[in-house]
Design a protein around this motif. Sequence first.
Motif, PDB file in Angstrom:
ATOM      1  N   GLY A  70      39.587  36.201  39.737  1.00 24.76           N
ATOM      2  CA  GLY A  70      40.163  34.873  39.585  1.00 24.76           C
ATOM      3  C   GLY A  70      39.510  34.067  38.481  1.00 24.76           C
ATOM      4  O   GLY A  70      40.074  33.086  38.016  1.00 24.76           O
ATOM      5  N   ASN A 109      32.109  41.432  53.179  1.00 21.35           N
ATOM      6  CA  ASN A 109      32.412  40.141  52.573  1.00 21.35           C
ATOM      7  C   ASN A 109      32.147  40.118  51.079  1.00 21.35           C
ATOM      8  O   ASN A 109      32.252  39.073  50.440  1.00 21.35           O
ATOM      9  N   LEU A 113      39.520  39.355  51.198  1.00 24.22           N
ATOM     10  CA  LEU A 113      40.923  39.627  50.914  1.00 24.22           C
ATOM     11  C   LEU A 113      41.520  38.657  49.903  1.00 24.22           C
ATOM     12  O   LEU A 113      42.340  39.059  49.062  1.00 24.22           O
ATOM     13  N   ASP A 114      41.118  37.407  49.942  1.00 21.80           N
ATOM     14  CA  ASP A 114      41.701  36.453  48.997  1.00 21.80           C
ATOM     15  C   ASP A 114      41.303  36.781  47.561  1.00 21.80           C
ATOM     16  O   ASP A 114      42.115  36.663  46.634  1.00 21.80           O
ATOM     17  N   ARG A 115      40.066  37.259  47.366  1.00 23.19           N
ATOM     18  CA  ARG A 115      39.658  37.623  45.999  1.00 23.19           C
ATOM     19  C   ARG A 115      40.244  38.966  45.584  1.00 23.19           C
ATOM     20  O   ARG A 115      40.525  39.189  44.402  1.00 23.19           O
ATOM     21  N   ARG A 117      43.196  39.877  46.348  1.00 19.78           N
ATOM     22  CA  ARG A 117      44.536  39.469  45.904  1.00 19.78           C
ATOM     23  C   ARG A 117      44.488  38.925  44.476  1.00 19.78           C
ATOM     24  O   ARG A 117      45.341  39.244  43.636  1.00 19.78           O
ATOM     25  N   LEU A 118      43.488  38.106  44.171  1.00 18.29           N
ATOM     26  CA  LEU A 118      43.343  37.578  42.820  1.00 18.29           C
ATOM     27  C   LEU A 118      43.082  38.695  41.807  1.00 18.29           C
ATOM     28  O   LEU A 118      43.620  38.671  40.693  1.00 18.29           O
ATOM     29  N   GLU A 167      44.809  46.272  57.114  1.00 18.20           N
ATOM     30  CA  GLU A 167      44.764  44.976  56.443  1.00 18.20           C
ATOM     31  C   GLU A 167      44.840  45.140  54.934  1.00 18.20           C
ATOM     32  O   GLU A 167      45.558  44.395  54.242  1.00 18.20           O
ATOM     33  N   LEU A 171      47.993  43.971  52.413  1.00 13.29           N
ATOM     34  CA  LEU A 171      47.768  43.145  51.229  1.00 13.29           C
ATOM     35  C   LEU A 171      48.207  43.890  49.970  1.00 13.29           C
ATOM     36  O   LEU A 171      48.893  43.320  49.109  1.00 13.29           O
ATOM     37  N   GLU A 175      51.162  42.750  47.383  1.00 16.89           N
ATOM     38  CA  GLU A 175      50.831  42.385  46.011  1.00 16.89           C
ATOM     39  C   GLU A 175      51.363  43.382  44.989  1.00 16.89           C
ATOM     40  O   GLU A 175      51.096  43.249  43.798  1.00 16.89           O
TER      41      GLU A 175
END
Length: 368
Positions: A70, A109, A113-115, A117-118, A167, A171, A175
Amino acid sequence: MSLGLPVKRQGPFVNVMIVWTGRGHVHELARRAFFAGALSFGVSTLARAGSPAPVLRGANLVETPNAPFGSEAAAVSLRRLAATGANCVAIIPFLWQSAPDSPGIVLGNAVPLDRLRLGLAQARAAGLRTIVKPHVWIAGHWAGEVAMRDPADWRRWFAAYSAHLGELATLAGGEGADVLMIGTELAQTSHHPAWLDVIVRARSLFPGTLSYTAHGPDEAGRVPFWAALDAVSVSLYPVLGEGGDRPAWHHAMAAALQRSQVAAHKVQKPLWIAEFGLRSARGATLRPWESAEERVAAPDGPLQAAVIEAWLEEARRAGVGAELVWRWFTDPAAGGSGDTDFTVQNKPAEAVLRRCWLRALFDRPGSP
């Protein structure tokens, strides 16, 4: 027992509902064989109808704390990878467990997952196909040491692993990732029949290409579930010999590729090199898998570059479907002349990749 399992595929593939009714050991073996055949529908979704699948050329990408997915730094790094002629990148999320025999595996961690996705979005923006390639991380140990103590722990480990892979599959599918590796170098687990259930679940969640990265030709020859996947993938770090003995390097590389091809030919799947590479360190050809933490050595960028060029020559001769170097960082300033680890950035090896991959764009059938 009746088990209904949807298998979702896109493009030329169809949706299939597998239903199996049966009990007992013989029925279980038949069920596994049935799944293996029913889940293997032919060519990878990376290939267009009537066209050869493009050769995947790229790197295993590791996120660094100073250049998270990101960030503009990560975007620069991905554009530089694409500038070498690479057409794909394997992004690595981590699963973590406290010990090799611990069934309590969790999503790490390091790459939430959010990173992830980025990172997938940034790779696409750089013009790269994307592979999601999870690794299991155990402090002080290697993923190939993962092995449970008893059947109950095996069941717990596979249940947790499959849930977390699910998971990642969800994702990755959402994506638009091209490939999902269901695992990497889990050499003491790959004999287990539970992998077929993992594959069935991953198929139901991810519409793209599935593979598994075996630890060299030895594990590749033992994996029983290749027929249920779309490609036979291996990591290759054989002993190459002395630093100046190039004929010995080529002999060792060709032998490793030939042995790996046996597993791929047996199930009529393409062979992918999911990892190859070398430290930029003096003496690294004697133990190509060795990390910088394991042995202090003087830097030797030309040695790394020469070995990577030899690998690309042998991969070309073998006609592999993918060649993914280990490794590339999201930090565009990583590597450099004083670095003695595996990254190829800012070293002679990066120039070798650029020369070989850009040339391959023009003279190898099936290249994009």
